[in-house]
Design a protein around this motif. Sequence first.
Motif, PDB file in Angstrom:
ATOM      1  N   GLU A   1       0.826  -1.219   0.000  1.00 52.92           N
ATOM      2  CA  GLU A   1       0.000   0.000   0.000  1.00 52.92           C
ATOM      3  C   GLU A   1       0.856   1.262   0.000  1.00 52.92           C
ATOM      4  O   GLU A   1       0.445   2.311  -0.510  1.00 52.92           O
ATOM      5  CB  GLU A   1      -0.931   0.001   1.222  1.00 52.92           C
ATOM      6  CG  GLU A   1      -2.100  -0.954   1.093  1.00 52.92           C
ATOM      7  CD  GLU A   1      -3.123  -0.755   2.194  1.00 52.92           C
ATOM      8  OE1 GLU A   1      -3.070   0.306   2.881  1.00 52.92           O
ATOM      9  OE2 GLU A   1      -3.969  -1.644   2.381  1.00 52.92           O
ATOM     10  N   SER A   2       2.049   1.171   0.562  1.00 50.40           N
ATOM     11  CA  SER A   2       2.926   2.344   0.643  1.00 50.40           C
ATOM     12  C   SER A   2       3.387   2.826  -0.724  1.00 50.40           C
ATOM     13  O   SER A   2       3.888   3.946  -0.852  1.00 50.40           O
ATOM     14  CB  SER A   2       4.148   2.024   1.505  1.00 50.40           C
ATOM     15  OG  SER A   2       4.889   0.942   0.949  1.00 50.40           O
TER      16      SER A   2
ATOM     17  N   LYS B   1      -4.330   9.095  -2.403  1.00 45.73           N
ATOM     18  CA  LYS B   1      -3.653   7.915  -2.915  1.00 45.73           C
ATOM     19  C   LYS B   1      -4.682   7.020  -3.622  1.00 45.73           C
ATOM     20  O   LYS B   1      -5.834   6.904  -3.182  1.00 45.73           O
ATOM     21  CB  LYS B   1      -2.991   7.138  -1.770  1.00 45.73           C
ATOM     22  CG  LYS B   1      -1.813   7.870  -1.144  1.00 45.73           C
ATOM     23  CD  LYS B   1      -0.677   8.005  -2.135  1.00 45.73           C
ATOM     24  CE  LYS B   1       0.556   8.631  -1.503  1.00 45.73           C
ATOM     25  NZ  LYS B   1       1.274   7.717  -0.603  1.00 45.73           N
TER      26      LYS B   1
END
Length: 346
Positions: free
Chosen positions: A274-275, A292
């Motif tokens: 996810e980063s 994001k």
Amino acid sequence: MQKIKTALLSYGMSGKVFHAPFLNIHQGFELLGSWERSKKLIQDDYPTVKSYPTIDDLLADDVDLVIVNTPVGTHYEYAKKVLLAGKHAVVEKAFTTTVAEAEELAAIAAEKGVKLAVFQNRRWDSDFKTVQKVITEKTLGDLVEAEFHFDRYNPLLSPKSHKETVNDGAGILKDLGPHLIDQAACLFGLPKSVFADIRYTRENSLVDDWMDLLLIYEDFRVRLKASFFVKEANPAYTIHGKKGSFLKPRGDVQEDDLKLGKKPNLDSWGTELESLQGLLHTEVNGKEIKEKIPTLQGNYFSFFDGVYESIANNKLEPVTAQDGVKVMQIIEAAIASNAQRTVINL
């Protein structure tokens, strides 16, 4: 389900990592074996398959599909032999070394009535699929510019001689270049013209190892860059439109997982951290958005599934020979541009 009997032309890194694992799990393929010149390795991983001593022995077997995954400079010779034998073929990138070779292979495949696909697996990277979705949804408005990077930090020369000796298939333009070029052509089509700067940056390098290509379209520009001297990565994809921007770091995990010997599955395979999600900053219905974006799942299995459908059900190849011709047209234009220090029209 029809079984497509498939053989590889080598079982080095590409055969072991990018092809055999997917052919093995897809119910529509039967992996017959690989041509192995010196090291006999494929039977260590797949004990029931064959190790062919020559390409002629391989083609004499009951093979439907051949994966041409040998060095770039041999693609034309071997793919032509495969097609003339009446076999379907998948050819790795770079498709060939010239446009003329690419067009000839496409013509032979059409004449023989066999399928010919180019292994541009990076279309099924998680990061590229996400970029493709953002562009397709037009949340950025009319595009102004895009910049794609395929960078590494690796100042050392490759131990593989075909990669570091002067030959028609060596160099970053025909190694990492086809990934970037195919992705740009997949998204935007063939540009009007090309300007290229191609360099030698590693100590004692005999082949090009840095590239900066500018693809010139009617109303926007696309820059493609690759280098071996990038310790702190730029975003792999930067897209700017008249409403907003999307920045995405390179995050696809498939190559690294395959190199570790992990087996592809259809559930969690190709799932990024996810980063590494991309940042979307744009305007939708008058409201500014900065957030994001979840990354789509990557899966090279989709390429092989497309190859299966093309052969078993006479559908279009997932990456066609004409797609390969387009990439070679851009590569040839880049070579000419770099040599002449001018813009080359397509």
